[in-house]
Design a protein around this motif. Structure first.
Motif, PDB file in Angstrom:
ATOM      1  N   HIS A 104       2.066   4.717  22.383  1.00  0.00           N
ATOM      2  CA  HIS A 104       1.761   5.864  23.248  1.00  0.00           C
ATOM      3  C   HIS A 104       1.650   7.165  22.452  1.00  0.00           C
ATOM      4  N   LEU A 105       1.855   7.080  21.129  1.00  0.00           N
ATOM      5  CA  LEU A 105       1.756   8.277  20.293  1.00  0.00           C
ATOM      6  C   LEU A 105       0.585   8.114  19.325  1.00  0.00           C
ATOM      7  N   SER A 106      -0.033   9.242  18.962  1.00  0.00           N
ATOM      8  CA  SER A 106      -1.127   9.172  18.003  1.00  0.00           C
ATOM      9  C   SER A 106      -0.568   8.805  16.631  1.00  0.00           C
ATOM     10  N   VAL A 107      -1.471   8.458  15.710  1.00  0.00           N
ATOM     11  CA  VAL A 107      -1.056   8.118  14.348  1.00  0.00           C
ATOM     12  C   VAL A 107      -0.205   9.241  13.754  1.00  0.00           C
ATOM     13  N   LEU A 108      -0.698  10.464  13.928  1.00  0.00           N
ATOM     14  CA  LEU A 108       0.018  11.614  13.369  1.00  0.00           C
ATOM     15  C   LEU A 108       1.406  11.745  13.998  1.00  0.00           C
ATOM     16  N   GLU A 109       1.464  11.584  15.317  1.00  0.00           N
ATOM     17  CA  GLU A 109       2.757  11.714  16.009  1.00  0.00           C
ATOM     18  C   GLU A 109       3.715  10.598  15.608  1.00  0.00           C
ATOM     19  N   ILE A 129       3.213  16.999   5.850  1.00  0.00           N
ATOM     20  CA  ILE A 129       3.752  15.835   5.128  1.00  0.00           C
ATOM     21  C   ILE A 129       3.055  14.561   5.587  1.00  0.00           C
ATOM     22  N   ALA A 130       2.839  14.453   6.909  1.00  0.00           N
ATOM     23  CA  ALA A 130       2.201  13.254   7.455  1.00  0.00           C
ATOM     24  C   ALA A 130       0.792  13.092   6.899  1.00  0.00           C
ATOM     25  N   MET A 131       0.046  14.203   6.815  1.00  0.00           N
ATOM     26  CA  MET A 131      -1.323  14.118   6.305  1.00  0.00           C
ATOM     27  C   MET A 131      -1.321  13.705   4.835  1.00  0.00           C
ATOM     28  N   GLU A 132      -0.351  14.229   4.056  1.00  0.00           N
ATOM     29  CA  GLU A 132      -0.256  13.826   2.644  1.00  0.00           C
ATOM     30  C   GLU A 132      -0.020  12.320   2.529  1.00  0.00           C
ATOM     31  N   LEU A 133       0.866  11.808   3.413  1.00  0.00           N
ATOM     32  CA  LEU A 133       1.172  10.376   3.362  1.00  0.00           C
ATOM     33  C   LEU A 133      -0.035   9.544   3.789  1.00  0.00           C
ATOM     34  N   LEU A 134      -0.783  10.055   4.784  1.00  0.00           N
ATOM     35  CA  LEU A 134      -1.980   9.322   5.210  1.00  0.00           C
ATOM     36  C   LEU A 134      -3.012   9.293   4.085  1.00  0.00           C
ATOM     37  N   GLU A 135      -3.099  10.392   3.312  1.00  0.00           N
ATOM     38  CA  GLU A 135      -3.952  10.389   2.113  1.00  0.00           C
ATOM     39  C   GLU A 135      -3.489   9.280   1.171  1.00  0.00           C
ATOM     40  N   ARG A 136      -2.179   9.223   0.991  1.00  0.00           N
ATOM     41  CA  ARG A 136      -1.615   8.293   0.019  1.00  0.00           C
ATOM     42  C   ARG A 136      -1.918   6.846   0.405  1.00  0.00           C
ATOM     43  N   VAL A 137      -1.860   6.534   1.732  1.00  0.00           N
ATOM     44  CA  VAL A 137      -2.150   5.161   2.143  1.00  0.00           C
ATOM     45  C   VAL A 137      -3.640   4.982   2.459  1.00  0.00           C
ATOM     46  N   GLY A 138      -4.419   6.056   2.261  1.00  0.00           N
ATOM     47  CA  GLY A 138      -5.867   5.921   2.275  1.00  0.00           C
ATOM     48  C   GLY A 138      -6.548   6.015   3.625  1.00  0.00           C
ATOM     49  N   ILE A 139      -5.877   6.542   4.667  1.00  0.00           N
ATOM     50  CA  ILE A 139      -6.559   6.632   5.967  1.00  0.00           C
ATOM     51  C   ILE A 139      -6.322   7.990   6.652  1.00  0.00           C
ATOM     52  N   PRO A 140      -6.577   9.108   5.924  1.00  0.00           N
ATOM     53  CA  PRO A 140      -6.348  10.412   6.571  1.00  0.00           C
ATOM     54  C   PRO A 140      -7.271  10.637   7.764  1.00  0.00           C
ATOM     55  N   GLU A 141      -8.430   9.980   7.788  1.00  0.00           N
ATOM     56  CA  GLU A 141      -9.395  10.232   8.864  1.00  0.00           C
ATOM     57  C   GLU A 141      -8.951   9.622  10.190  1.00  0.00           C
ATOM     58  N   GLN A 142      -7.887   8.806  10.177  1.00  0.00           N
ATOM     59  CA  GLN A 142      -7.448   8.140  11.413  1.00  0.00           C
ATOM     60  C   GLN A 142      -6.328   8.913  12.122  1.00  0.00           C
ATOM     61  N   ALA A 143      -5.983  10.101  11.618  1.00  0.00           N
ATOM     62  CA  ALA A 143      -4.775  10.795  12.093  1.00  0.00           C
ATOM     63  C   ALA A 143      -4.733  11.001  13.604  1.00  0.00           C
ATOM     64  N   LYS A 144      -5.888  11.311  14.205  1.00  0.00           N
ATOM     65  CA  LYS A 144      -5.881  11.665  15.628  1.00  0.00           C
ATOM     66  C   LYS A 144      -5.988  10.438  16.532  1.00  0.00           C
ATOM     67  N   LYS A 145      -6.243   9.259  15.939  1.00  0.00           N
ATOM     68  CA  LYS A 145      -6.422   8.066  16.764  1.00  0.00           C
ATOM     69  C   LYS A 145      -5.083   7.511  17.234  1.00  0.00           C
ATOM     70  N   PHE A 146      -5.176   6.543  18.149  1.00  0.00           N
ATOM     71  CA  PHE A 146      -3.975   5.860  18.598  1.00  0.00           C
ATOM     72  C   PHE A 146      -3.896   4.497  17.925  1.00  0.00           C
ATOM     73  N   PRO A 147      -2.673   3.965  17.743  1.00  0.00           N
ATOM     74  CA  PRO A 147      -2.520   2.708  17.001  1.00  0.00           C
ATOM     75  C   PRO A 147      -3.444   1.601  17.499  1.00  0.00           C
ATOM     76  N   GLY A 148      -3.628   1.524  18.832  1.00  0.00           N
ATOM     77  CA  GLY A 148      -4.462   0.463  19.380  1.00  0.00           C
ATOM     78  C   GLY A 148      -5.910   0.515  18.919  1.00  0.00           C
ATOM     79  N   GLN A 149      -6.349   1.664  18.370  1.00  0.00           N
ATOM     80  CA  GLN A 149      -7.737   1.795  17.932  1.00  0.00           C
ATOM     81  C   GLN A 149      -7.918   1.418  16.466  1.00  0.00           C
ATOM     82  N   LEU A 150      -6.811   1.063  15.786  1.00  0.00           N
ATOM     83  CA  LEU A 150      -6.893   0.762  14.353  1.00  0.00           C
ATOM     84  C   LEU A 150      -6.855  -0.738  14.113  1.00  0.00           C
ATOM     85  N   SER A 151      -7.358  -1.154  12.942  1.00  0.00           N
ATOM     86  CA  SER A 151      -7.249  -2.556  12.540  1.00  0.00           C
ATOM     87  C   SER A 151      -5.806  -2.844  12.121  1.00  0.00           C
ATOM     88  N   GLY A 152      -5.476  -4.125  12.011  1.00  0.00           N
ATOM     89  CA  GLY A 152      -4.120  -4.502  11.631  1.00  0.00           C
ATOM     90  C   GLY A 152      -3.694  -3.902  10.297  1.00  0.00           C
TER      91      GLY A 152
END
Lengths: 255, 387
Positions: A104-109, A129-152
């Protein structure tokens, strides 16, 4: 292969487990398990299913309670004392087989909620900090999405970022790639390898041989709730000493 | 999907007359339904005395509420319209403005100006409609946080209760004079608003590890669910005064009815919410604890939001049932919408007028319950897109 082995001779012991016993009713899941892990060490735990390896790492952050024995994380003992449990959970990050992102929370949340609610970091700082970590794991562009919209694979990388956001000293991985489609395993292992090379202390339950060979400092083989064998990856895969380890290796390497 | 033009004869053949059995069934159903509607329409255009509705419209809406104090109701209604428009406007800011609701509001306003709803102050209906429209445009124009809506509606709730009941230097309007649709809406809104948090607390309490807490919740839930609402309403009338000292001003009938309905609804709410909480996988709890959230934070930030989402349809169904069940307060001497309807039917001036009232009441109830259904569907849709 792994040419630059870390020098751990002077590293302090960050996890100490002594004579750990864990029961589910009358079934004994862990039998007199003792070990220690040094800071910066990467330990890979393997073993047949039902051998107690998941139970073991879940004991390390008190998702499971042990009945006897001692667990010390960074010199703090895990007891029923809630303050100890809370402080240890702040230092120990965990990644689950089924990701367990908050749907129920976005990737960033997902990545900021712990920082804001537990560490009381202000929202803008936590998001940075969250955006830096998303850079580190290679998916900063997914920050606003919800988990259900992402691949495994993307979800599991978010889960790693969520755990790292708490700036843990230790990371526990409970079969992080077992629920993934084969083509997504590599992207998660890549992140884990990078993390291992950055000096993070890691305890990983996984069957990924390539990963274990490349980054593990030590392999622990579990069966029937006991540590049967501990060795460097080379020793373990090339000449396992126990019969059970030989059998297990022949089964998973056989095809 | 592309809508293809179908030949009506073929459509009939495929859908209604595909087999001899289906053909017979179709003919019988069409005959029965047709006959029913024929006599209904015949009756409503020839025999029915619809004049009973406008003549008693004020009574049906507010019961014996004094005419010179009606401004309180109007003020509340206009405030609610404004707020509803505002909330609606903010929540649909990104979408294009729909036309149909405005046409409907215009039609209602026009009707009110011509017919005045059997009451001179009916001319205030257009004001309320205008308030709604103004609210929509304000809501679309202003950037707001979600929190503002909670504050707004909580404040509005108390403002309306004060407006409807309290003394403004010209005497209060005692609750014995509240009736009709006003009483129905008031009873159900207050009971729904109060029973929701109570039900959530009971559901959480039932899962508690402390035997005293879980035991109390289980006993409360099971006992209340085992008793019919009529009995609960009677007991609320008779037992609530026990809990107050004798020289304490006694709660009036309406408040006692609200207490009864709230407790009744909370027990059912608790079971619905518990079902929702159980549907949240245990991995969610573990993940939340693993990043260091406390048990309370985990419950309120992670488990409860997901659990409630899962049971929105059930909860709304329960609210609809509660809205209709308010008609039972007639037996403890309150005249809600149904009660007023009965009173009008027994009025010697309208002897022989029987069917017109129940049909009208049915339409009014349907408008309210269907709006609740639509609102719930809308809410679900919005939560789904954010999930």
């Amino acid at each position: 292969m792994n040419l630059t082995k870390k020098d751990l001779s002077n590293a302090p012991k960050i996890i100490v487990v002594e004579h750990l016993n864990k029961f589910y009713g009358t079934f004994q899941a862990l039998k007199d398990v003792s070990l220690s892990v040094q800071q910066g060490e990467v330990v890979v735990v393997i073993g047949p299913s039902g051998s107690g390896k998941s139970t073991f790492i879940r004991c390390l952050n008190r998702l499971e309670e042990h009945q006897s024995g001692r667990i010390l994380i960074d010199n703090t003992e895990l007891t029923n004392d809630v303050r100890n449990i809370d402080s240890i959970r702040r230092d120990v990050g965990m990644v689950f087989q089924s990701f367990n992102l908050f749907p129920h929370l976005s990737v960033l949340e997902n990545i900021t909620i712990g920082q804001i609610r537990v560490k009381k970091i202000i929202k803008t700082e936590a998001e940075k900090i969250a955006m830096e970590l998303l850079e580190r794991v290679g998916i900063p562009e997914q920050a606003k999405k919800f988990p259900g919209q992402l691949s495994g694979g993307q979800q599991q990388r978010v889960a790693i970022a969520r755990a790292l956001a708490m700036k843990p000293k230790i990371m526990l991985f409970d079969e992080p790639t077992s629920a993934l489609d084969p083509e997504m395993i590599a992207e998660v292992l890549e992140v884990m390898k990078e993390l291992a090379k950055s000096g993070m202390t890691m305890v990983c339950v996984t069957h990924e041989m390539g990963f274990a060979r490349e980054v593990a400092d030590r392999i622990m083989f579990f069966d029937h709730g006991q540590i049967i064998e501990q060795a460097t990856p080379e020793d373990f895969y090339n000449n396992p000493k126990s019969e059970r380890a030989k059998l297990f290796l022949s089964q998973i390497l056989g095809h | 999907m592309v809508k293809t033009k179908t030949d009506p004869v073929r459509w009939l053949k495929e859908n209604l007359f595909s087999t001899p059995g289906n053909a017979v069934l179709s003919i019988v159903v069409v005959l029965v339904v047709g006959l029913f509607f024929k006599s209904l329409l015949e009756w409503s255009f020839t025999k029915a005395r619809w004049a009973v509705i406008p003549a008693n419209f004020r009574l049906l809406m507010v019961g014996p509420y004094p005419l010179e104090e009606l401004w309180r109701i109007w003020a509340s209604l206009i405030a609610i319209s404004l707020a509803a428009g505002f909330s609606w406007g903010t929540s649909t800011r990104e979408q294009p403005l729909p036309r149909a609701p405005f046409v409907l509001l215009g039609a209602i306003s026009l009707l009110a100006l011509v017919w005045q709803f059997g009451n001179p102050s009916g001319t205030l209906v257009p004001v309320a409609c205008a308030g709604l429209v103004a609210g929509v445009f304000i809501g679309r124009a202003i950037r707001t946080e979600n929190r503002i809506h909670y504050f707004l509606w909580t404040a509005l709730f108390f403002v309306c209760v004060i407006l409807i009941g309290f003394d403004f230097g010209r005497g209060e309007v005692p609750s014995s004079l509240w009736g009709g649709l006003l009483l129905t809406v008031l009873l159900s809104v207050v009971s729904i608003v109060a029973s929701f948090p109570l039900g959530v607390l009971l559901a959480i309490g039932r899962r508690s590890k402390l035997p005293v807490v879980s035991g109390f919740c289980i006993v409360f839930i099971e006992v209340v669910r085992g008793v019919p609402l009529i009995a609960v309403l009677f007991m609320a009338q008779l037992f609530v005064p026990f809990f107050f000292p004798p020289d304490f001003p006694q709660l009036d009938k309406v408040a006692r009815a609200i207490i009864g309905m709230t407790l009744f609804s909370a027990a059912y709410m608790a079971e619905n919410v518990r079902g929702g909480l159980q549907s949240v996988p245990s991995g969610q709890d573990e993940a939340a604890r693993a990043i260091g959230l406390s048990a309370t934070q985990t419950l309120f930030l992670i488990v409860l939001p997901q659990g409630l989402r899962a049971v929105i349809p059930t909860i709304v169904g329960q609210f609809i049932a509660l809205f209709k069940d308010t008609s039972l307060v007639e037996i403890i001497g309150l005249t809600d919408l149904v009660g007023i309807g009965e009173a009008v039917r027994n009025n010697p001036d309208w002897l022989g007028v029987t069917r017109e009232i129940p049909i009208t009441l049915g339409v009014i109830y349907f408008i309210f319950t269907y709006s609740m259904s639509l609102a719930a569907k809308n809410l679900e849709q919005r939560l789904k897109t954010s999930n």
